[in-house]
Write a protein that holds these residues in place. Structure first.
Motif, PDB file in Angstrom:
ATOM      1  N   GLU A  87      -7.384   4.763   0.455  1.00 13.76           N
ATOM      2  CA  GLU A  87      -6.140   5.019   1.440  1.00 13.76           C
ATOM      3  C   GLU A  87      -6.973   5.770   2.763  1.00 13.76           C
ATOM      4  O   GLU A  87      -6.110   5.686   3.608  1.00 13.76           O
ATOM      5  N   ASP A  88      -8.716   6.129   2.718  1.00 10.75           N
ATOM      6  CA  ASP A  88      -9.316   6.667   3.798  1.00 10.75           C
ATOM      7  C   ASP A  88      -9.113   6.067   5.030  1.00 10.75           C
ATOM      8  O   ASP A  88      -8.544   5.956   5.930  1.00 10.75           O
TER       9      ASP A  88
ATOM     10  N   LYS B  57       0.353   5.248  -7.825  1.00  9.51           N
ATOM     11  CA  LYS B  57      -0.690   6.088  -8.371  1.00  9.51           C
ATOM     12  C   LYS B  57      -0.307   6.942  -9.337  1.00  9.51           C
ATOM     13  O   LYS B  57      -1.457   6.968  -9.909  1.00  9.51           O
TER      14      LYS B  57
ATOM     15  N   TYR C 251       0.762  -1.333  -0.316  1.00  9.32           N
ATOM     16  CA  TYR C 251      -0.094   0.293  -0.175  1.00  9.32           C
ATOM     17  C   TYR C 251       1.419   1.422   0.154  1.00  9.32           C
ATOM     18  O   TYR C 251       0.451   2.022  -0.618  1.00  9.32           O
ATOM     19  N   LYS C 252       1.727   1.833   1.048  1.00 12.01           N
ATOM     20  CA  LYS C 252       2.963   2.975   0.855  1.00 12.01           C
ATOM     21  C   LYS C 252       3.105   3.176  -0.150  1.00 12.01           C
ATOM     22  O   LYS C 252       3.489   4.376  -0.538  1.00 12.01           O
TER      23      LYS C 252
ATOM     24  N   LYS D 278      -8.458   6.177  -3.384  1.00 11.29           N
ATOM     25  CA  LYS D 278      -8.656   6.888  -2.530  1.00 11.29           C
ATOM     26  C   LYS D 278      -9.287   6.928  -1.201  1.00 11.29           C
ATOM     27  O   LYS D 278      -9.237   7.177   0.078  1.00 11.29           O
TER      28      LYS D 278
ATOM     29  N   THR E 105      -7.739   2.737   5.371  1.00 14.49           N
ATOM     30  CA  THR E 105      -6.399   1.979   5.596  1.00 14.49           C
ATOM     31  C   THR E 105      -6.169   3.324   6.136  1.00 14.49           C
ATOM     32  O   THR E 105      -5.385   3.097   7.761  1.00 14.49           O
ATOM     33  N   LYS E 106      -5.703   4.321   6.237  1.00 16.25           N
ATOM     34  CA  LYS E 106      -5.023   6.052   7.876  1.00 16.25           C
ATOM     35  C   LYS E 106      -6.307   5.663   8.636  1.00 16.25           C
ATOM     36  O   LYS E 106      -5.595   5.234   9.499  1.00 16.25           O
TER      37      LYS E 106
END
Length: 165
Positions: free
Chosen positions: A108-109, A93, A88-89, A105, A111-112
């Motif tokens: 990502e949201d 993209k 992921y990191k 996105k 996951t964060k």
């Protein structure tokens, strides 16, 4: 001489305390490593299911199932699976189209949020071992609890292991 004996005794107390110390279940570093292990062992797939559920419930603005499918296909076609946190990191993209970027996105949201949110519950299940702490955690109210252990290695590094039956 009395001061020297007091310093020596203080050193011994600190030395033996450090040798007998073990991590706590709710320690920030223990939780961080535990979350990374959970993510790498099916957590990223669970995030994909979470996105699908949110889209089906119309909780993701400007996204329907077709756009989600196109976006997921675009992500898969441009770098493969995102299975581990490291995947992921370092995911590039820059090759994604509009749908792929929109899906990434949301991914990502979530996951964060997964990594920043405190666990719903954390308990110590067995503290009798001299080196290992056994724990149980539930990361979200809606998730299943799981067992893990935490200990320091001989060279002082933190080691966390998911325990499965």
């Amino acid at each position: 001489m009395k001061t020297l004996n007091t310093i020596f005794l203080g050193f011994l107390v600190v030395f033996f305390t450090a040798c007998n110390s073990k991590p706590k279940c709710d320690d920030k570093n223990v939780i961080s490593l535990t979350k990374e292990l959970v993510y790498n062992n099916g957590g990223s797939a669970q995030i994909g299911f979470e996105i699908m559920a949110l889209v089906e419930q119309n909780k993701v603005p400007n996204m329907d199932v077709k756009k989600l499918t196109r976006g997921l296909n675009n992500i898969m076609d441009n770098g493969g699976n995102i299975i581990t946190y490291e995947d992921y990191k370092k995911y590039d993209k820059s090759r994604l189209n509009e749908d792929g970027l929109a899906v990434f996105k949301v991914f990502e949201d979530i996951t964060k949020n997964f990594f920043s949110q405190k666990p719903y519950t954390v308990i110590t299940t067995n503290d009798s071992d001299k080196k290992i702490t056994y724990c149980k955690a539930q990361l979200f109210e809606s998730s299943q609890p799981f067992d893990y252990s935490a200990q320091y290695t001989d060279d002082g590094k933190l080691y966390v292991e998911l325990l499965v039956d």
